[in-house]
Design a protein around this motif. Structure first.
Motif, PDB file in Angstrom:
ATOM      1  N   GLY A 101      -9.719 -66.515 -20.357  1.00 33.90           N
ATOM      2  CA  GLY A 101     -10.309 -66.543 -21.602  1.00 33.90           C
ATOM      3  C   GLY A 101     -10.800 -68.007 -21.845  1.00 33.90           C
ATOM      4  N   ASN A 102     -11.117 -68.725 -20.805  1.00 39.91           N
ATOM      5  CA  ASN A 102     -11.960 -70.065 -20.836  1.00 39.91           C
ATOM      6  C   ASN A 102     -11.015 -70.707 -22.000  1.00 39.91           C
ATOM      7  OD1 ASN A 102     -14.039 -71.651 -19.938  1.00 39.91           O
ATOM      8  ND2 ASN A 102     -15.172 -70.888 -21.394  1.00 39.91           N
ATOM      9  N   ALA A 160     -17.028 -77.399 -13.271  1.00 40.43           N
ATOM     10  CA  ALA A 160     -16.224 -77.078 -14.344  1.00 40.43           C
ATOM     11  C   ALA A 160     -16.974 -76.119 -15.506  1.00 40.43           C
ATOM     12  CB  ALA A 160     -16.136 -78.623 -15.186  1.00 40.43           C
ATOM     13  N   ASP A 161     -16.470 -75.396 -16.282  1.00 35.53           N
ATOM     14  CA  ASP A 161     -16.625 -74.588 -17.213  1.00 35.53           C
ATOM     15  C   ASP A 161     -17.207 -73.340 -16.812  1.00 35.53           C
ATOM     16  OD1 ASP A 161     -16.623 -74.426 -20.133  1.00 35.53           O
ATOM     17  OD2 ASP A 161     -18.676 -74.731 -20.291  1.00 35.53           O
ATOM     18  N   GLY A 162     -16.425 -72.970 -15.769  1.00 38.05           N
ATOM     19  CA  GLY A 162     -16.743 -71.628 -15.159  1.00 38.05           C
ATOM     20  C   GLY A 162     -15.655 -70.645 -15.663  1.00 38.05           C
ATOM     21  N   GLY A 163     -14.598 -71.395 -16.424  1.00 37.05           N
ATOM     22  CA  GLY A 163     -13.362 -70.732 -16.737  1.00 37.05           C
ATOM     23  C   GLY A 163     -12.650 -71.877 -17.336  1.00 37.05           C
ATOM     24  N   GLY A 164     -11.333 -71.454 -17.570  1.00 36.90           N
ATOM     25  CA  GLY A 164     -10.398 -72.481 -18.323  1.00 36.90           C
ATOM     26  C   GLY A 164      -9.783 -73.161 -17.120  1.00 36.90           C
ATOM     27  N   LEU A 165      -8.783 -73.965 -17.145  1.00 39.75           N
ATOM     28  CA  LEU A 165      -8.157 -74.733 -16.126  1.00 39.75           C
ATOM     29  C   LEU A 165      -7.454 -73.763 -15.277  1.00 39.75           C
ATOM     30  CD1 LEU A 165      -7.009 -77.190 -15.024  1.00 39.75           C
ATOM     31  CD2 LEU A 165      -5.248 -77.285 -16.383  1.00 39.75           C
ATOM     32  N   SER A 170      -7.126 -71.497  -9.741  1.00 34.05           N
ATOM     33  CA  SER A 170      -6.923 -70.197  -9.202  1.00 34.05           C
ATOM     34  C   SER A 170      -8.029 -69.990  -7.945  1.00 34.05           C
ATOM     35  CB  SER A 170      -6.333 -69.039  -9.870  1.00 34.05           C
ATOM     36  OG  SER A 170      -7.428 -68.393 -10.358  1.00 34.05           O
ATOM     37  N   LYS A 171      -9.200 -69.954  -8.352  1.00 32.48           N
ATOM     38  CA  LYS A 171     -10.284 -69.867  -7.671  1.00 32.48           C
ATOM     39  C   LYS A 171     -10.597 -71.057  -6.717  1.00 32.48           C
ATOM     40  CE  LYS A 171     -11.208 -65.624  -9.111  1.00 32.48           C
ATOM     41  NZ  LYS A 171     -11.244 -64.570  -8.272  1.00 32.48           N
ATOM     42  N   GLY A 172     -10.292 -72.177  -7.063  1.00 32.44           N
ATOM     43  CA  GLY A 172     -10.222 -73.190  -6.127  1.00 32.44           C
ATOM     44  C   GLY A 172      -9.382 -73.149  -4.926  1.00 32.44           C
ATOM     45  N   ALA A 173      -8.133 -72.426  -5.324  1.00 28.57           N
ATOM     46  CA  ALA A 173      -7.136 -72.114  -4.272  1.00 28.57           C
ATOM     47  C   ALA A 173      -7.446 -71.219  -3.268  1.00 28.57           C
ATOM     48  CB  ALA A 173      -5.796 -71.760  -5.071  1.00 28.57           C
ATOM     49  N   VAL A 202     -20.381 -68.268 -23.292  1.00 31.21           N
ATOM     50  CA  VAL A 202     -19.839 -67.164 -22.261  1.00 31.21           C
ATOM     51  C   VAL A 202     -19.366 -67.799 -21.178  1.00 31.21           C
ATOM     52  CG1 VAL A 202     -21.291 -65.348 -23.400  1.00 31.21           C
ATOM     53  CG2 VAL A 202     -22.052 -66.615 -21.116  1.00 31.21           C
ATOM     54  N   SER A 203     -18.572 -67.172 -20.182  1.00 33.91           N
ATOM     55  CA  SER A 203     -18.103 -67.660 -19.016  1.00 33.91           C
ATOM     56  C   SER A 203     -18.487 -66.993 -17.901  1.00 33.91           C
ATOM     57  CB  SER A 203     -16.658 -67.817 -18.951  1.00 33.91           C
ATOM     58  OG  SER A 203     -16.018 -68.885 -19.945  1.00 33.91           O
ATOM     59  N   LEU A 204     -18.916 -67.324 -16.804  1.00 32.26           N
ATOM     60  CA  LEU A 204     -19.223 -66.794 -15.540  1.00 32.26           C
ATOM     61  C   LEU A 204     -18.111 -66.511 -14.624  1.00 32.26           C
ATOM     62  CD1 LEU A 204     -22.555 -68.886 -15.294  1.00 32.26           C
ATOM     63  CD2 LEU A 204     -22.169 -66.891 -16.212  1.00 32.26           C
ATOM     64  N   ALA A 205     -18.566 -65.700 -13.746  1.00 33.18           N
ATOM     65  CA  ALA A 205     -17.244 -65.074 -12.768  1.00 33.18           C
ATOM     66  C   ALA A 205     -16.469 -66.330 -12.118  1.00 33.18           C
ATOM     67  CB  ALA A 205     -17.995 -64.369 -11.674  1.00 33.18           C
TER      68      ALA A 205
END
Length: 287
Positions: free
Chosen positions: A93-94, A149-154, A159-162, A284-287
């Motif tokens: 939910g960003n 930053a800012d493609g989603g919340g923390l 998780s996507k960095g992982a 809005v947030s991106l994928a």
């Protein structure tokens, strides 16, 4: 010859959005396709669309039992597996950390990392030996949120960095028999990523953002103004899943419509007024 002719491809999280678009493209490229989907309603939709052409099973990527049942079904029907494609995910939910209730953080972390990361790790463990038998491939889904930053919340970004790190490590461990790569999409039209159940947002999807608002934000940020559909990402997944890819492993392809190459100072570009004044937090947030 089609790109995935004589290939069997398993897609986790293939019931809607990106996963469904990838499944459709893999079929068009000649693959035999299996889909693991957690939502019973989406399973019914898949069966209605594909009938007997696709092996569809309901299951949760966090469940070892569900994944092993999927493996048994794949072996029974096809006798082999050439590629595992992971597309499942949960968004956060960003929500900024400052606005995240303290008592919700552990459950939010567990939910996103179990679906977005652990699900890929368990799938890789359970299917790797089948893939080794066919010099196969694994393709996982990261995000541009893993890079900036800012493609989603923390929690989503972490998780996507992982996932990027999972790609790197598994490519090292599974070489030379299995190629492991990732794709980091940005915007996806009609994205079906749902919010976290731990915050009571599982009924919300990224596609709930009004289309005109999403397009306006996307077109302001992206040098390529086209907002891709899930199917348009399909060829990237199909190539990395195919035997034609003899060159790449341990790589995550950033498919960002030029986002990371955009101008931020030039005054005479479309949207330059807002750029020159400093871009605020996107709506809005991106994928």
């Amino acid at each position: 010859m089609q790109l995935l002719e004589n290939h069997v491809v398993l897609i986790t999280g293939g019931g809607s959005g990106l996963g469904l678009g990838v499944a459709r493209h893999c079929l068009a490229e000649g693959a035999e396709v299996a889909i693991l989907e957690v939502s019973p309603g989406k399973v019914a939709d898949l069966e209605a669309e594909f009938g007997d052409r696709v092996l569809v099973r309901q299951g949760d990527v966090r469940s070892i039992d569900d994944l092993q049942a999927m493996r048994a079904a794949v072996e029974k029907r096809f006798g082999k597996l050439n590629a595992l494609i992971g597309t499942q995910g949960v968004f956060d939910g960003n929500l900024p950390l400052a606005e995240t209730p303290l008592e919700k953080i552990p459950s939010l972390f567990d939910e996103l990392f179990q679906v977005n990361v652990l699900g890929y790790i368990l799938s890789a463990k359970i299917f790797v030996d089948l893939l080794e038998q066919n010099d196969g491939a694994i393709v996982l889904t990261s995000s541009t949120a893993a890079y900036a930053a800012d493609g989603g919340g923390l929690f989503y970004s972490a998780s996507k960095g992982a996932v990027r790190s999972v790609v790197n490590q598994l490519a090292f461990e599974f070489a030379p028999r299995v190629r492991v790569n990732g794709i980091a999409p940005s915007g996806i039209a009609n994205s079906q990523l749902a919010g976290p159940r731990s915050l009571g947002m599982d009924h919300m999807k990224q596609s709930d953002i009004p289309k005109e608002n999403f397009l306006a934000q996307f077109q302001e940020l992206m040098p390529l103004k086209h907002l891709p559909t899930p199917e348009e990402y399909g060829w990237l997944y199909a190539f990395l899943a195919s035997g034609r890819n003899t060159l790449m492993t341990g790589q995550t392809i950033v498919a960002d419509q030029g986002l990371f190459n955009r101008a931020v100072l030039t005054q005479d570009l479309p949207g330059a007024d807002s750029v020159a004044g400093g871009i605020g937090k996107p709506e809005v947030s991106l994928a």
